[in-house]
Enzyme design. Sequence first.
Site, PDB file in Angstrom:
ATOM      1  N   PRO A   2      -6.245  -2.623   0.150  1.00 38.61           N
ATOM      2  CG  PRO A   2      -8.590  -3.541  -1.187  1.00 38.61           C
ATOM      3  CD  PRO A   2      -7.801  -3.553   0.409  1.00 38.61           C
ATOM      4  CD  GLU A   3      -0.787  -1.349  -1.735  1.00 38.35           C
ATOM      5  OE1 GLU A   3       0.124   0.511  -2.157  1.00 38.35           O
ATOM      6  OE2 GLU A   3       0.045  -1.789  -1.448  1.00 38.35           O
ATOM      7  CE  LYS A  51      -3.619   2.305   2.302  1.00 33.82           C
ATOM      8  NZ  LYS A  51      -2.116   0.427   3.128  1.00 33.82           N
ATOM      9  NE  ARG A 251       0.171  -3.500   6.116  1.00 32.23           N
ATOM     10  CZ  ARG A 251      -0.039  -2.795   5.514  1.00 32.23           C
ATOM     11  NH1 ARG A 251      -0.251  -1.007   5.676  1.00 32.23           N
ATOM     12  NH2 ARG A 251      -0.443  -2.554   4.187  1.00 32.23           N
TER      13      ARG A 251
END
Length: 288
Positions: A2-3, A51, A251
């Site tokens: 989740p950002e 985050k 990533r």
Amino acid sequence: MPEGDTVWRTAHRLHRALSGEPITLSDFRFPEIATADLRGAVTTEIVSRGKHLLHRVDSGLTVHSHLKMEGQWRVERVADTARWLRRADLRAAVGTDTWSALGLRLGLLEIVPTSREGDIVGHLGPDVLGPDWDVERAIHRLLASTTVIGAALLDQRVLAGVGTLWASESLFIEQIGPWSAAADLAPERVEALVARIHRLMDASRHHAVQSSTGVRRRGEEHFVHARSGRPCRRCGNTIRVSMIGPAGRERTMFYCPTCQGGIAPGDDGRPQRPLGSSGGRSNPYRRA
């Protein structure tokens, strides 16, 4: 993972449910804090920092959690709480007489003195959705980075809250190659990129469906993110995915080679199946 916009929305929902009320349910299922008991304390506020989630109580403690890849906090009425407490993936439950906050599959959970929050989030860069958002500081940090712009955006020490979705989408919209050296970009391009990220995330935090296109219909929300193997919405050529970032912390980055200056250094150019296509499963590198 989740950002920042999703974490902000989670903090907002938890704050509305729990703030100002005494805690009557306190159940932590992380070994280091399994004996902690917050019952009787009153939640003063729940906020996000990048985050990270910070749940502050009037006894001078903060419950710090991070969702990592699969975590979530749910808010349920007290009458519906019992069945959630039986779940094997429950990691925390904090509730009042009205609402229960239930932490599932949390990646990190700890309790620290509120006065020591800086020890856990002080290293973060400017928070894109924070009350102290500083555009000039964000631009300076990106231009001072010694890595490529895509990796710099994902480094929480540079900007807090940006993940692969908003990095991929903002770079595509601004037509910047993710593997361009951050320090070589013109300041005005970085300024436009930072402004774009802030606009996208600020708009998204108020919606359950993250969208950069302005459309929230399934399959139409994004320009490049999770669209490898599919046609670019701008030029019609094929969107690709490659890894970005330092070894051990790579990533995924989605991009259009035509719109963003060419193929990634680590991309061999072979065809990539669209995500979710037959045989592709969830592997972004599954090739035809």
